[in-house]
Design an enzyme around this catalytic site. Structure first.
Site, PDB file in Angstrom:
ATOM      1  N   GLU A  47       1.082  -1.259  -0.307  1.00  0.00           N
ATOM      2  CA  GLU A  47      -0.023   0.577   0.364  1.00  0.00           C
ATOM      3  C   GLU A  47       1.056   1.091  -0.407  1.00  0.00           C
ATOM      4  O   GLU A  47       0.428   2.623  -1.141  1.00  0.00           O
ATOM      5  CB  GLU A  47      -0.777  -0.345   1.424  1.00  0.00           C
ATOM      6  CG  GLU A  47      -1.897  -1.005   1.667  1.00  0.00           C
ATOM      7  CD  GLU A  47      -2.858  -0.947   0.255  1.00  0.00           C
ATOM      8  OE1 GLU A  47      -2.969  -0.072  -0.451  1.00  0.00           O
ATOM      9  OE2 GLU A  47      -3.403  -2.249  -0.324  1.00  0.00           O
ATOM     10  N   ASN A  51       0.944   3.964  -3.437  1.00  0.00           N
ATOM     11  CA  ASN A  51       0.425   5.384  -3.097  1.00  0.00           C
ATOM     12  C   ASN A  51       1.843   5.847  -2.994  1.00  0.00           C
ATOM     13  O   ASN A  51       1.459   6.870  -4.251  1.00  0.00           O
ATOM     14  CB  ASN A  51       0.845   5.303  -1.265  1.00  0.00           C
ATOM     15  CG  ASN A  51      -1.165   5.209  -1.001  1.00  0.00           C
ATOM     16  OD1 ASN A  51      -2.040   4.581  -1.882  1.00  0.00           O
ATOM     17  ND2 ASN A  51      -1.083   5.397   0.021  1.00  0.00           N
ATOM     18  N   ARG A 104      -9.760   3.989  -6.978  1.00  0.00           N
ATOM     19  CA  ARG A 104      -9.498   3.276  -5.888  1.00  0.00           C
ATOM     20  C   ARG A 104     -10.713   3.748  -4.697  1.00  0.00           C
ATOM     21  O   ARG A 104     -11.158   4.201  -4.428  1.00  0.00           O
ATOM     22  CB  ARG A 104      -8.242   4.216  -6.018  1.00  0.00           C
ATOM     23  CG  ARG A 104      -7.286   4.339  -7.062  1.00  0.00           C
ATOM     24  CD  ARG A 104      -6.713   3.885  -6.844  1.00  0.00           C
ATOM     25  NE  ARG A 104      -5.292   2.578  -6.225  1.00  0.00           N
ATOM     26  CZ  ARG A 104      -4.215   1.435  -6.704  1.00  0.00           C
ATOM     27  NH1 ARG A 104      -4.275   1.248  -8.269  1.00  0.00           N
ATOM     28  NH2 ARG A 104      -4.031   1.307  -6.050  1.00  0.00           N
TER      29      ARG A 104
END
Length: 145
Positions: A47, A51, A104
């Site tokens: 993650e 990002n 997302r």
């Protein structure tokens, strides 16, 4: 035990997320973590790296993501840094389901927070973002003699 540091820099392309996952899984195995803990580490690192690539660099492959791991006698510290666009409101970005991309789900920070013992996000617009995650270690790492 002295601390051990590993630094990896890689291009901001989606294929490199799996390399970051492999590295953290390998480290988790050396630290004798449970399979569940290793899975959670893999998700948290995925993650943070995703990002950086998707939001920090807006999927521009010409940038670099920085991953630093530090293993101390009682914790694993993971730092993911980019030199991208930054986050205008970190508190808002950390809210469940908040995303600047309608495609997302906006759960990255939620996963990082729930899977790690500590999470700190530092960001400056047009300078970049640093995500620092800490996992407390219950046992001492296996040393190789």
């Amino acid at each position: 035990m002295k601390s051990n540091q590993i630094t990896l820099t890689f291009s901001s392309i989606a294929e490199n997320v799996s390399i970051a996952r492999l590295l953290i899984a390998s480290i988790g195995g050396q630290l004798d973590l449970s399979l569940n803990d290793i899975e959670e580490l893999k998700v948290a690192v995925s993650e943070a790296v995703s990002n950086a690539i998707i939001h920090g660099y807006k999927s521009n492959p010409d940038n670099i993501v920085y991953l630093n791991l530090e293993i101390t006698k009682d914790s694993l510290i993971i730092v993911v840094r980019d030199k991208g666009c930054g986050i205008s409101d970190v508190e808002q970005a950390m809210q469940p389901a908040f995303s600047t991309d309608p495609e997302r789900m906006g759960l990255g920070f939620v996963f990082m927070q729930s899977f790690m013992d500590e999470l700190q996000v530092d960001s400056k617009l047009e300078v970049g973002t640093t995500v620092t995650m800490k996992k407390h270690l219950k046992q001492t790492p296996i040393s190789s003699h």
